[in-house]
Enzyme design. Structure first.
Site, PDB file in Angstrom:
ATOM      1  N   PHE A  98       0.870  -1.170   0.000  1.00 20.89           N
ATOM      2  CA  PHE A  98       0.000   0.000   0.000  1.00 20.89           C
ATOM      3  C   PHE A  98       0.913   1.228   0.000  1.00 20.89           C
ATOM      4  O   PHE A  98       1.461   1.612   1.038  1.00 20.89           O
ATOM      5  CB  PHE A  98      -0.907  -0.006   1.239  1.00 20.89           C
ATOM      6  CG  PHE A  98      -1.891  -1.141   1.271  1.00 20.89           C
ATOM      7  CD1 PHE A  98      -3.227  -0.935   0.959  1.00 20.89           C
ATOM      8  CD2 PHE A  98      -1.491  -2.428   1.614  1.00 20.89           C
ATOM      9  CE1 PHE A  98      -4.139  -1.969   0.995  1.00 20.89           C
ATOM     10  CE2 PHE A  98      -2.391  -3.474   1.655  1.00 20.89           C
ATOM     11  CZ  PHE A  98      -3.723  -3.252   1.340  1.00 20.89           C
ATOM     12  N   ASP A  99       1.089   1.811  -1.159  1.00 22.20           N
ATOM     13  CA  ASP A  99       2.147   2.809  -1.310  1.00 22.20           C
ATOM     14  C   ASP A  99       1.862   4.108  -0.576  1.00 22.20           C
ATOM     15  O   ASP A  99       2.789   4.871  -0.287  1.00 22.20           O
ATOM     16  CB  ASP A  99       2.400   3.085  -2.787  1.00 22.20           C
ATOM     17  CG  ASP A  99       3.156   1.939  -3.457  1.00 22.20           C
ATOM     18  OD1 ASP A  99       3.520   0.991  -2.743  1.00 22.20           O
ATOM     19  OD2 ASP A  99       3.373   1.983  -4.673  1.00 22.20           O
ATOM     20  N   GLU A 124       1.435   2.600   3.648  1.00 22.60           N
ATOM     21  CA  GLU A 124       2.612   1.930   4.201  1.00 22.60           C
ATOM     22  C   GLU A 124       3.928   2.654   3.903  1.00 22.60           C
ATOM     23  O   GLU A 124       4.926   2.414   4.584  1.00 22.60           O
ATOM     24  CB  GLU A 124       2.701   0.499   3.661  1.00 22.60           C
ATOM     25  CG  GLU A 124       1.567  -0.384   4.153  1.00 22.60           C
ATOM     26  CD  GLU A 124       1.629  -1.803   3.615  1.00 22.60           C
ATOM     27  OE1 GLU A 124       1.031  -2.695   4.239  1.00 22.60           O
ATOM     28  OE2 GLU A 124       2.267  -2.019   2.563  1.00 22.60           O
ATOM     29  N   TYR A 125       3.930   3.515   2.894  1.00 20.93           N
ATOM     30  CA  TYR A 125       5.192   4.162   2.512  1.00 20.93           C
ATOM     31  C   TYR A 125       5.104   5.688   2.444  1.00 20.93           C
ATOM     32  O   TYR A 125       6.116   6.332   2.197  1.00 20.93           O
ATOM     33  CB  TYR A 125       5.671   3.619   1.157  1.00 20.93           C
ATOM     34  CG  TYR A 125       6.051   2.160   1.226  1.00 20.93           C
ATOM     35  CD1 TYR A 125       7.313   1.771   1.668  1.00 20.93           C
ATOM     36  CD2 TYR A 125       5.140   1.161   0.892  1.00 20.93           C
ATOM     37  CE1 TYR A 125       7.663   0.435   1.757  1.00 20.93           C
ATOM     38  CE2 TYR A 125       5.475  -0.185   0.975  1.00 20.93           C
ATOM     39  CZ  TYR A 125       6.733  -0.547   1.406  1.00 20.93           C
ATOM     40  OH  TYR A 125       7.070  -1.863   1.509  1.00 20.93           O
ATOM     41  N   GLY A 143       3.539  10.750  -0.723  1.00 21.75           N
ATOM     42  CA  GLY A 143       3.854  12.153  -0.920  1.00 21.75           C
ATOM     43  C   GLY A 143       5.261  12.514  -0.478  1.00 21.75           C
ATOM     44  O   GLY A 143       5.897  13.405  -1.054  1.00 21.75           O
ATOM     45  N   ASN A 167      11.347   0.201  -6.521  1.00 18.23           N
ATOM     46  CA  ASN A 167      11.625  -0.092  -7.925  1.00 18.23           C
ATOM     47  C   ASN A 167      10.686   0.611  -8.893  1.00 18.23           C
ATOM     48  O   ASN A 167      10.997   0.764 -10.073  1.00 18.23           O
ATOM     49  CB  ASN A 167      11.540  -1.603  -8.159  1.00 18.23           C
ATOM     50  CG  ASN A 167      10.199  -2.184  -7.726  1.00 18.23           C
ATOM     51  OD1 ASN A 167       9.815  -2.050  -6.563  1.00 18.23           O
ATOM     52  ND2 ASN A 167       9.480  -2.821  -8.635  1.00 18.23           N
ATOM     53  N   TYR A 168       9.504   1.049  -8.423  1.00 12.65           N
ATOM     54  CA  TYR A 168       8.513   1.647  -9.316  1.00 12.65           C
ATOM     55  C   TYR A 168       8.481   3.164  -9.179  1.00 12.65           C
ATOM     56  O   TYR A 168       8.717   3.725  -8.101  1.00 12.65           O
ATOM     57  CB  TYR A 168       7.112   1.095  -9.028  1.00 12.65           C
ATOM     58  CG  TYR A 168       6.701  -0.017  -9.973  1.00 12.65           C
ATOM     59  CD1 TYR A 168       6.393   0.253 -11.302  1.00 12.65           C
ATOM     60  CD2 TYR A 168       6.629  -1.337  -9.542  1.00 12.65           C
ATOM     61  CE1 TYR A 168       6.015  -0.758 -12.173  1.00 12.65           C
ATOM     62  CE2 TYR A 168       6.250  -2.364 -10.411  1.00 12.65           C
ATOM     63  CZ  TYR A 168       5.950  -2.059 -11.726  1.00 12.65           C
ATOM     64  OH  TYR A 168       5.581  -3.063 -12.592  1.00 12.65           O
ATOM     65  N   ASP A 172     -24.754  15.102   1.005  1.00 15.60           N
ATOM     66  CA  ASP A 172     -23.352  15.476   0.835  1.00 15.60           C
ATOM     67  C   ASP A 172     -22.554  14.177   0.771  1.00 15.60           C
ATOM     68  O   ASP A 172     -22.422  13.460   1.774  1.00 15.60           O
ATOM     69  CB  ASP A 172     -22.910  16.340   2.018  1.00 15.60           C
ATOM     70  CG  ASP A 172     -21.525  16.928   1.832  1.00 15.60           C
ATOM     71  OD1 ASP A 172     -20.860  16.589   0.837  1.00 15.60           O
ATOM     72  OD2 ASP A 172     -21.111  17.724   2.700  1.00 15.60           O
ATOM     73  N   HIS A 182      -0.785  -6.156 -14.705  1.00 14.56           N
ATOM     74  CA  HIS A 182       0.473  -6.119 -15.446  1.00 14.56           C
ATOM     75  C   HIS A 182       1.049  -7.517 -15.617  1.00 14.56           C
ATOM     76  O   HIS A 182       1.634  -8.085 -14.685  1.00 14.56           O
ATOM     77  CB  HIS A 182       1.468  -5.215 -14.706  1.00 14.56           C
ATOM     78  CG  HIS A 182       2.719  -4.927 -15.484  1.00 14.56           C
ATOM     79  ND1 HIS A 182       3.798  -4.262 -14.949  1.00 14.56           N
ATOM     80  CD2 HIS A 182       3.061  -5.204 -16.770  1.00 14.56           C
ATOM     81  CE1 HIS A 182       4.740  -4.143 -15.857  1.00 14.56           C
ATOM     82  NE2 HIS A 182       4.314  -4.718 -16.967  1.00 14.56           N
TER      83      HIS A 182
END
Length: 662
Positions: free
Chosen positions: A311-312, A315-316, A319, A395-396, A594, A605
């Site tokens: 979960f980019d 978890e990372y 931003g 890597n991405y 709302d 991929h």
């Protein structure tokens, strides 16, 4: 080409109140740490994550008149690395006090994201472990100084000794010399499970792969890539009169569009209060838009990749990983850059130079017609303004490009490039593609969740599902050629969990519950999905529980100030159930309310040899198009700039002023 660099949040004019959605300043970040220190809540072992503005309630922002500042609240996650205790806090930096503190149970809620210091710590732990040393030696590696262990988020897979401890799974790569591409040399078949809470290797898992690929993957090495091609002539993009947009106090204005630009360390780029000036009336469309999560789940069930579910954002902190963009490389033309302020693990502000790129692009024909009756021949050219940023996660590399078009279209395009995650390959793994001798990569998905807080002509909106319906031949359809479209109102949060269906041209219309166009229809914007697969993992799998958002292309929830995260606030080692499943559990009414639309999109991929050793950009995204939002084509007033330029040129050559007069 030229550039201009602006701070994301410039200092307000003397005596002026800052906008409630203005991004955090370095001083506010430092003040946050001071408040926590004074309250005795932070010490030498404290680490800070998800430090970002807690945006005021929407109603308060929309009612703001600019005469006074609303309270400036900062939300953050606090991790004590010595005890692994985790707590969520809100600090009011205006008042200098802690508003709330909630202790979290890591066994239930998981942990915060990966910490910078863990990368060095993991390397120390594995390189001191006899089992790991023996496993890499079996694969011909004795100089472990050249091994690059890569700590990766562990997920949740039923290991009792991991519950309540911060854990990584570690794959390794061999780098023979400083410029060598380590990704080309995966140390095959060695997976270390590392507990950083207790500084130990829990287990070393080995597979049947027992080699380290030797072929170079250095795409910058002339000996590997071959001579560079010749014959590419320069392309020059110029705007001799400058750009057609402005950026003031964080607000971008361009061709009837206005949007406030934000940035934080978790999501990266955010868009706020996006509106269109329609004949002098500023009409709102989106209150807030962002990519709120992305998950990369791998489709190989073996011990090397079966747990790889990254979960980019959660978890990372994507931003924080934004690139500093370069003119002529990342952006072409007349460029305006914005800096971004993010916050490190010690609650210190960091400025990323040129994090956000803004520029204009020609986009071909806007509209055209040669009229056989009047003899007129008219063409207008489409143009778009681009707001983008790029980030690198291991890597991405991912680029996020928001496009605003002259005709009211909004588009998000994500560009994926970098290096597909490689592994040692001996031909026995059916879920792999062989990329080079001894190197393979498994099939995987990149799935993104766009959080779209709509405000189409106001905050009371409704969502309809539209799709084509075949019509059988009969009395009302004698030739069998009829086509119609069905419209189904999505009335509750549970009903609004939907799948895309490209074969039915299924789209979702978000319309105003208060305003109609001149034809009596609600004004609306339509979400056009790409319709690529959602999460393909088994519904009973660990990743299906943790990334439940990705099982549906559409979710719709009632607006809540703090419901921001599709997989929950704390994602790392969270067993699942948080985020959208929890938000929608109450099955609230969404008809004329709302509401927030969440859209899952992305790539599946199957890696190609052409993706190695570095991957050409692949694309994914979606569009939002006005449908009855305007009463007619909103671009009739776009001038024929090419004809104007020709007329000007001819007038100059003929010694006239362009109107036939000398």
């Amino acid at each position: 080409m030229s550039l201009q660099t602006l701070p994301t949040t410039p200092a307000p004019a003397a005596g002026a109140a800052r906008h409630p959605l203005a991004t955090l300043t370095p001083d506010e970040v430092l003040r946050t740490r001071e408040v926590l220190d004074a309250a005795g809540l932070a010490g030498a072992h404290s680490r800070f994550s998800y430090v970002m503005l807690r945006e005021p309630d929407k109603a308060d922002v929309l009612a703001w008149d600019g005469t006074r500042e609303l309270p400036r609240e900062v939300s953050l996650l606090l991790t004590e690395v010595d005890s692994s205790a985790v707590s969520a806090l809100v600090v009011d930096v205006s008042a200098g006090q802690v508003v709330s503190r909630t202790e979290l149970d890591p066994a239930v809620a998981g942990f915060g994201p990966c910490l910078d210091e863990d990368y060095e710590l993991v390397e120390q732990i594995v390189k001191a472990d006899p089992g790991w040393l023996a496993a890499v030696a079996k694969r011909g590696i004795t100089d472990v100084a050249k091994v690059r262990p890569v700590p990766l988020s562990a997920g949740v897979f039923g290991y009792d000794d991991e519950v309540g401890n911060r854990v990584y799974r570690v794959l390794s790569f061999y780098q023979d010399h400083p410029t060598d591409s380590a990704w080309a040399h995966p140390v095959g078949g060695v997976i270390a499970h590392v507990d950083v809470s207790n500084r130990r290797v829990l287990r070393v898992v080995e597979t049947h792969v027992e080699h380290t690929p030797q072929e170079s993957g250095d795409y910058l090495d002339p000996a590997y890539r071959g001579p560079e091609r010749t014959g590419l002539k320069p392309i020059s993009i110029t705007q001799p009169e400058g750009v057609s947009f402005s950026v003031e106090d964080g607000v971008l204005r361009w061709q009837n569009w206005a949007v406030r630009i934000g940035f934080n360390g978790r999501e990266g780029l955010t868009l706020h209060q996006l509106s269109f000036d329609d004949a002098g009336t500023e009409r709102p469309i989106l209150y807030r838009a962002s990519v709120a999560e992305m998950v990369v789940n791998y489709g190989d069930p073996g011990p090397t990749h079966g747990w790889q579910n990254y979960f980019d954002l959660g978890e990372y902190q994507f931003g924080r990983l934004a690139n500093s963009l370069e003119l002529g490389c990342d952006c072409l033309g007349e460029i305006t850059y914005l800096d971004a302020v993010v916050v490190d693990d010690h609650c210190a502000p960091k400025t990323i130079r040129n994090a956000i790129c803004i520029h204009e692009e020609d986009f071909g024909v806007l509209w055209k017609h040669n009229d056989i009756f009047s003899g007129s021949s008219e063409t207008r050219r489409q143009r778009r303004v681009v707001v983008s940023f790029f980030g690198t996660v291991g890597n991405y590399d991912y680029g996020f490009y928001w496009y605003l078009y002259l005709d009211g279209t909004i588009e998000l395009e994500v560009k994926a490039t970098g290096i597909p995650f490689p592994s040692g390959y001996d031909g026995r793994d059916p879920h792999f593609t062989e990329l080079a001798p001894g190197v393979g990569a498994p099939v995987h998905q990149h799935l993104f969740s766009a959080r779209l807080d709509f405000a189409v002509d106001g905050v009371r909106n409704q969502v309809d599902e539209l799709e084509v319906v075949p019509v059988e031949t009969g009395p009302d359809n004698p030739w069998g050629n009829a086509i119609r479209r069905s419209r189904t109102r999505l009335r509750t949060e549970q009903q609004a969990r939907r799948q895309a269906a490209s074969h039915l041209s299924r789209v979702w219309a978000v319309s105003s519950a208060e305003r109609s166009n001149r034809l009596g229809e609600p004004t609306s914007y339509v979400l056009y999905p790409e319709g690529q697969p959602a999460l393909l993992a088994d519904p009973g799998s660990s990743i299906a529980a943790r990334a439940a958002f990705a099982r549906h292309h559409l979710w719709v929830t009632r607006y809540d100030r703090d419901e921001l995260w599709p997989s929950g606030y704390t994602v790392n080692q969270n067993p699942g159930g948080d985020g959208l499943p929890a938000y929608a559990a109450g099955d609230r009414d969404i008809d004329g309310e709302d509401l927030v639309v969440w859209h899952t999109f992305g790539l599946t991929h199957f890696v190609r040899p052409e993706d190695w050793p570095i991957m050409p950009v692949d694309y994914t995204g979606f569009k939002l198009k006005p449908h009855g939002f305007f009463d007619r084509n909103p671009t009739l007033d776009v001038p024929d700039l090419n004809r104007a330029a020709v007329d000007s040129c001819c007038a100059t050559e003929n010694g006239t002023n362009g109107h036939g007069h000398a």
